[in-house]
Scaffold this motif. Structure first.
Motif, PDB file in Angstrom:
ATOM      1  N   LEU A 280      36.032  47.933  38.364  1.00 34.08           N
ATOM      2  CA  LEU A 280      36.100  49.381  38.545  1.00 34.08           C
ATOM      3  C   LEU A 280      37.348  49.791  39.325  1.00 34.08           C
ATOM      4  CD1 LEU A 280      32.370  50.279  39.310  1.00 34.08           C
ATOM      5  CD2 LEU A 280      33.599  50.398  37.138  1.00 34.08           C
ATOM      6  N   LEU A 281      37.723  48.997  40.327  1.00 34.21           N
ATOM      7  CA  LEU A 281      38.916  49.318  41.116  1.00 34.21           C
ATOM      8  C   LEU A 281      40.170  49.262  40.248  1.00 34.21           C
ATOM      9  CD1 LEU A 281      40.251  49.872  43.869  1.00 34.21           C
ATOM     10  CD2 LEU A 281      40.347  47.382  44.210  1.00 34.21           C
ATOM     11  N   PHE A 282      40.400  48.127  39.585  1.00 38.84           N
ATOM     12  CA  PHE A 282      41.602  47.978  38.764  1.00 38.84           C
ATOM     13  C   PHE A 282      41.539  48.878  37.528  1.00 38.84           C
ATOM     14  CE2 PHE A 282      41.677  43.389  40.482  1.00 38.84           C
ATOM     15  CZ  PHE A 282      42.304  43.823  41.640  1.00 38.84           C
ATOM     16  N   GLY A 283      40.355  49.014  36.942  1.00 40.57           N
ATOM     17  CA  GLY A 283      40.224  49.846  35.752  1.00 40.57           C
ATOM     18  C   GLY A 283      40.493  51.309  36.033  1.00 40.57           C
ATOM     19  N   SER A 284      39.992  51.811  37.163  1.00 42.12           N
ATOM     20  CA  SER A 284      40.232  53.220  37.501  1.00 42.12           C
ATOM     21  C   SER A 284      41.693  53.467  37.852  1.00 42.12           C
ATOM     22  CB  SER A 284      39.326  53.638  38.661  1.00 42.12           C
ATOM     23  OG  SER A 284      39.586  52.860  39.826  1.00 42.12           O
ATOM     24  N   MET A 285      42.316  52.517  38.540  1.00 42.19           N
ATOM     25  CA  MET A 285      43.736  52.664  38.860  1.00 42.19           C
ATOM     26  C   MET A 285      44.584  52.676  37.592  1.00 42.19           C
ATOM     27  SD  MET A 285      44.363  50.248  42.197  1.00 42.19           S
ATOM     28  CE  MET A 285      43.827  50.754  43.833  1.00 42.19           C
ATOM     29  N   ALA A 286      44.332  51.709  36.718  1.00 43.04           N
ATOM     30  CA  ALA A 286      45.096  51.640  35.469  1.00 43.04           C
ATOM     31  C   ALA A 286      44.803  52.843  34.584  1.00 43.04           C
ATOM     32  CB  ALA A 286      44.762  50.345  34.733  1.00 43.04           C
TER      33      ALA A 286
ATOM     34  N   CYS B 289      46.284  46.940  25.975  1.00 43.04           N
ATOM     35  CA  CYS B 289      44.896  46.842  26.446  1.00 43.04           C
ATOM     36  C   CYS B 289      43.919  47.014  25.292  1.00 43.04           C
ATOM     37  CB  CYS B 289      44.627  47.895  27.518  1.00 43.04           C
ATOM     38  SG  CYS B 289      45.504  47.628  29.075  1.00 43.04           S
ATOM     39  N   LEU B 290      44.246  47.925  24.396  1.00 47.45           N
ATOM     40  CA  LEU B 290      43.377  48.141  23.239  1.00 47.45           C
ATOM     41  C   LEU B 290      43.362  46.912  22.332  1.00 47.45           C
ATOM     42  CD1 LEU B 290      41.606  50.253  21.821  1.00 47.45           C
ATOM     43  CD2 LEU B 290      43.636  51.045  20.601  1.00 47.45           C
ATOM     44  N   ALA B 291      44.523  46.287  22.155  1.00 50.84           N
ATOM     45  CA  ALA B 291      44.587  45.094  21.311  1.00 50.84           C
ATOM     46  C   ALA B 291      43.825  43.932  21.932  1.00 50.84           C
ATOM     47  CB  ALA B 291      46.052  44.696  21.089  1.00 50.84           C
ATOM     48  N   ALA B 292      43.784  43.866  23.273  1.00 51.44           N
ATOM     49  CA  ALA B 292      43.070  42.784  23.949  1.00 51.44           C
ATOM     50  C   ALA B 292      41.571  42.840  23.688  1.00 51.44           C
ATOM     51  CB  ALA B 292      43.335  42.839  25.450  1.00 51.44           C
ATOM     52  N   LEU B 293      41.063  44.022  23.343  1.00 52.53           N
ATOM     53  CA  LEU B 293      39.635  44.146  23.044  1.00 52.53           C
ATOM     54  C   LEU B 293      39.248  43.373  21.790  1.00 52.53           C
ATOM     55  CD1 LEU B 293      39.098  47.963  23.719  1.00 52.53           C
ATOM     56  CD2 LEU B 293      38.309  46.075  25.128  1.00 52.53           C
ATOM     57  N   PHE B 294      40.205  43.125  20.912  1.00 52.30           N
ATOM     58  CA  PHE B 294      39.913  42.484  19.633  1.00 52.30           C
ATOM     59  C   PHE B 294      40.142  40.973  19.665  1.00 52.30           C
ATOM     60  CE2 PHE B 294      41.019  46.893  18.793  1.00 52.30           C
ATOM     61  CZ  PHE B 294      39.975  47.293  17.973  1.00 52.30           C
ATOM     62  N   ILE B 295      40.457  40.428  20.831  1.00 55.47           N
ATOM     63  CA  ILE B 295      40.675  38.987  20.951  1.00 55.47           C
ATOM     64  C   ILE B 295      39.373  38.331  21.398  1.00 55.47           C
ATOM     65  CG2 ILE B 295      41.985  37.168  22.087  1.00 55.47           C
ATOM     66  CD1 ILE B 295      44.232  39.162  22.525  1.00 55.47           C
TER      67      ILE B 295
ATOM     68  N   PRO C 138      40.186  44.917  30.000  1.00 56.06           N
ATOM     69  CA  PRO C 138      40.682  45.800  28.937  1.00 56.06           C
ATOM     70  C   PRO C 138      39.666  46.853  28.498  1.00 56.06           C
ATOM     71  CG  PRO C 138      41.289  43.535  28.472  1.00 56.06           C
ATOM     72  CD  PRO C 138      40.368  43.495  29.638  1.00 56.06           C
ATOM     73  N   PHE C 139      38.406  46.478  28.403  1.00 57.18           N
ATOM     74  CA  PHE C 139      37.355  47.436  28.053  1.00 57.18           C
ATOM     75  C   PHE C 139      37.237  48.524  29.109  1.00 57.18           C
ATOM     76  CE2 PHE C 139      32.910  48.668  28.703  1.00 57.18           C
ATOM     77  CZ  PHE C 139      32.616  49.248  27.474  1.00 57.18           C
ATOM     78  N   THR C 140      37.271  48.130  30.385  1.00 56.48           N
ATOM     79  CA  THR C 140      37.162  49.089  31.483  1.00 56.48           C
ATOM     80  C   THR C 140      38.356  50.030  31.500  1.00 56.48           C
ATOM     81  OG1 THR C 140      35.999  47.387  32.751  1.00 56.48           O
ATOM     82  CG2 THR C 140      36.781  49.304  33.958  1.00 56.48           C
ATOM     83  N   ILE C 141      39.553  49.492  31.308  1.00 55.17           N
ATOM     84  CA  ILE C 141      40.753  50.328  31.285  1.00 55.17           C
ATOM     85  C   ILE C 141      40.703  51.318  30.129  1.00 55.17           C
ATOM     86  CG2 ILE C 141      43.253  50.287  30.922  1.00 55.17           C
ATOM     87  CD1 ILE C 141      43.358  47.664  32.435  1.00 55.17           C
ATOM     88  N   PHE C 142      40.266  50.856  28.980  1.00 52.94           N
ATOM     89  CA  PHE C 142      40.191  51.733  27.805  1.00 52.94           C
ATOM     90  C   PHE C 142      39.272  52.924  28.050  1.00 52.94           C
ATOM     91  CE2 PHE C 142      37.752  52.701  23.894  1.00 52.94           C
ATOM     92  CZ  PHE C 142      38.759  53.368  23.205  1.00 52.94           C
ATOM     93  N   LEU C 143      38.084  52.677  28.581  1.00 54.65           N
ATOM     94  CA  LEU C 143      37.140  53.771  28.804  1.00 54.65           C
ATOM     95  C   LEU C 143      37.604  54.696  29.924  1.00 54.65           C
ATOM     96  CD1 LEU C 143      33.585  52.224  28.348  1.00 54.65           C
ATOM     97  CD2 LEU C 143      34.989  53.469  26.731  1.00 54.65           C
ATOM     98  N   MET C 144      38.159  54.130  31.002  1.00 55.20           N
ATOM     99  CA  MET C 144      38.610  54.981  32.103  1.00 55.20           C
ATOM    100  C   MET C 144      39.824  55.806  31.694  1.00 55.20           C
ATOM    101  SD  MET C 144      36.406  54.615  34.395  1.00 55.20           S
ATOM    102  CE  MET C 144      37.251  55.764  35.482  1.00 55.20           C
ATOM    103  N   THR C 145      40.718  55.238  30.907  1.00 56.70           N
ATOM    104  CA  THR C 145      41.859  56.003  30.415  1.00 56.70           C
ATOM    105  C   THR C 145      41.400  57.139  29.513  1.00 56.70           C
ATOM    106  OG1 THR C 145      43.260  54.029  30.493  1.00 56.70           O
ATOM    107  CG2 THR C 145      44.045  55.862  29.171  1.00 56.70           C
TER     108      THR C 145
END
Length: 275
Positions: free
Chosen positions: A84-90, A109-115, A150-157
């Motif tokens: 949550l800390l890194f995801g909210s910052m990013a 980050c979006l591409a990392a979700l598919f790996i 990557p999932f957390t960053i995607f949703l927070m963004t």
């Protein structure tokens, strides 16, 4: 009017069957956990004669489920905090700050979700082994953060993009630095998304078996789900004890689903809003 009733039945019957198929395994597991070994061998499908908690007590104390539960609690709590800390910052940086390469980073980050994790598990294990992080809590926490960030960053963004840029500009005019805008404005406004994403990350980390099995080979450091998996071989002739272990692992997540289902649904749909 008859047409509306028919359409309701057409939707209600499949949903009721789906609900029954979802609930029945949990009810069956709880029923088996309340039986003695003899009662289970005689008739595995009949209701238990009484509430027998001996199997659950045995699984919690003698089998080691208490230690596995504590391991999972520590690892999941710390992992979700850093996610949550890194995801909210990013998410704040990628959605509200203007800098070169921000769109490329978001696409990365979006591409990392598919790996799939299976693709990177061997290199990850070698790097962790060379770093001395195999069979350590920091190693497993780092693996969870890397896998689910990557999932957390995607949703927070996606959520922060729905916040008008004028709010950020007004905060800057009031004298806030970039960190001040993040701490005083974006974090409070992002509380609903943080709660939803935090619940989903908790479910992901708690229910994980593969990463934990790779990173924690010793029995002492096993997480709860790996411990439950190991019970299947150790107690193949004592199914009630094994069912008790499954029940212990399932109850915390069941409570989260029951009391926080709206937040879970909001987290699943958070990335569908157009910023």
């Amino acid at each position: 009017m008859p047409g509306k009733r028919l359409s309701r039945w057409v939707a209600a019957v499949p949903m009721a069957l789906l609900a029954l198929a979802t609930i029945y395994p949990l009810v069956f597991t709880a029923n088996v956990a309340m039986k003695t070994r003899r009662d289970y061998v005689l008739d595995r499908f009949s209701p238990a004669d009484s509430l027998n908690w001996d199997n659950i007590v045995t699984a919690w104390t003698s089998v080691g489920m208490a230690r596995y539960f504590a391991n999972s609690l520590v690892v999941v709590t710390i992992s979700v905090f850093f996610l949550l800390l890194f995801g909210s910052m990013a998410g704040f940086a990628l959605s509200q700050l203007r800098f070169r390469g921000s769109k490329l980073l978001f696409l990365g980050c979006l591409a990392a979700l598919f790996i799939p994790f299976q693709v990177i598990m061997v290199p990850l294990a070698r790097v962790m082994a060379d770093s001395g992080l195999i069979d350590t809590y920091p190693g497993l926490i780092l693996a969870y953060v890397a896998q689910f960030l990557p999932f957390t960053i995607f949703l927070m963004t996606s959520y922060y993009k729905t916040i008008p840029a004028e709010i950020v500009d007004a905060a800057r005019i009031d004298g806030n630095t970039t960190y001040g805008v993040y701490r005083r404005i974006m974090l409070p406004m992002g509380t609903p998304a943080l709660l939803s994403v935090g619940i989903l990350d908790t479910l992901f980390c708690w229910n994980d078996v593969l990463i934990s099995l790779l990173m924690m080979p010793s029995a002492e450091h096993r997480t709860l789900m790996v411990g439950v998996t190991s019970l299947r071989g150790q107690y193949s002739d004592d199914i009630p004890t094994f069912a008790s272990g499954v029940l212990i692992a399932a109850v915390p997540m069941l409570m989260i689903y029951l009391f926080l289902q709206r937040q879970i649904a909001d987290g699943v749909t958070a990335g569908s809003t157009k910023g």
